[in-house]
Design an enzyme around this catalytic site. Sequence first.
Site, PDB file in Angstrom:
ATOM      1  N   PHE A   1      16.707 -13.539 -18.688  1.00 28.17           N
ATOM      2  CA  PHE A   1      16.931 -14.731 -18.395  1.00 28.17           C
ATOM      3  C   PHE A   1      15.861 -15.312 -17.585  1.00 28.17           C
ATOM      4  O   PHE A   1      16.083 -16.864 -17.670  1.00 28.17           O
ATOM      5  CB  PHE A   1      18.473 -14.492 -17.406  1.00 28.17           C
ATOM      6  CG  PHE A   1      18.946 -15.886 -17.405  1.00 28.17           C
ATOM      7  CD1 PHE A   1      19.579 -16.607 -18.148  1.00 28.17           C
ATOM      8  CD2 PHE A   1      18.996 -16.259 -15.912  1.00 28.17           C
ATOM      9  CE1 PHE A   1      20.182 -18.083 -17.926  1.00 28.17           C
ATOM     10  CE2 PHE A   1      19.594 -17.644 -15.686  1.00 28.17           C
ATOM     11  CZ  PHE A   1      20.355 -18.401 -16.598  1.00 28.17           C
TER      12      PHE A   1
ATOM     13  N   MET B   1      19.974  -9.531 -23.450  1.00 28.45           N
ATOM     14  CA  MET B   1      19.276 -10.194 -22.296  1.00 28.45           C
ATOM     15  C   MET B   1      19.787  -9.672 -21.021  1.00 28.45           C
ATOM     16  O   MET B   1      21.165  -9.349 -20.810  1.00 28.45           O
ATOM     17  CB  MET B   1      19.632 -11.694 -22.375  1.00 28.45           C
ATOM     18  CG  MET B   1      19.011 -12.398 -21.154  1.00 28.45           C
ATOM     19  SD  MET B   1      19.370 -14.044 -21.319  1.00 28.45           S
ATOM     20  CE  MET B   1      18.388 -14.632 -22.755  1.00 28.45           C
ATOM     21  N   CYS B   2      18.814  -9.503 -19.962  1.00 31.16           N
ATOM     22  CA  CYS B   2      19.023  -9.005 -18.865  1.00 31.16           C
ATOM     23  C   CYS B   2      18.412 -10.174 -17.693  1.00 31.16           C
ATOM     24  O   CYS B   2      18.308 -11.189 -18.049  1.00 31.16           O
ATOM     25  CB  CYS B   2      18.732  -7.664 -18.415  1.00 31.16           C
ATOM     26  SG  CYS B   2      16.855  -7.309 -18.673  1.00 31.16           S
ATOM     27  N   TYR B   3      17.943  -9.376 -16.806  1.00 33.60           N
ATOM     28  CA  TYR B   3      17.375 -10.306 -15.760  1.00 33.60           C
ATOM     29  C   TYR B   3      15.901 -10.465 -16.065  1.00 33.60           C
ATOM     30  O   TYR B   3      15.388 -11.761 -16.102  1.00 33.60           O
ATOM     31  CB  TYR B   3      17.371  -9.524 -14.194  1.00 33.60           C
ATOM     32  CG  TYR B   3      18.541  -9.452 -13.707  1.00 33.60           C
ATOM     33  CD1 TYR B   3      19.294 -10.484 -13.019  1.00 33.60           C
ATOM     34  CD2 TYR B   3      19.151  -8.433 -13.792  1.00 33.60           C
ATOM     35  CE1 TYR B   3      20.753 -10.172 -12.583  1.00 33.60           C
ATOM     36  CE2 TYR B   3      20.604  -8.017 -13.480  1.00 33.60           C
ATOM     37  CZ  TYR B   3      21.229  -8.864 -12.687  1.00 33.60           C
ATOM     38  OH  TYR B   3      22.559  -8.799 -11.949  1.00 33.60           O
TER      39      TYR B   3
END
Length: 106
Positions: free
Chosen positions: A93, A64-66
């Site tokens: 996220f 998961m990233c932004y």
Amino acid sequence: MDQFQHIDVQGAQALLEQSEAKLVDIRDPQSFAVAHAESAFHLTNDSIVSFMNDVEFEQPILVMCYHGISSQGAAQYLVNQGFEQVYSVDGGFEAWQRAELPIVRS
């Protein structure tokens, strides 16, 4: 060459609930400290070696990233290291938060 797979946040949450999947968050330390998905491991250049030593190559890994862009490169990196089931969480996220999935806040 093997590739990572895409998964939406609902699919990611379901996988976490029903398997030994590991969720890793690659956002910057400040963002992770403010809020992150429940059970997320903060994967950084400093923590990658210990992560790779602690996780089985067969375990599903959710990255998961932004917003779901940076996670694709990290997911492919993990595939290249030998992990067999790697997923990039689409929407990152931001989508996790929008879907009101479990979050830890500081």
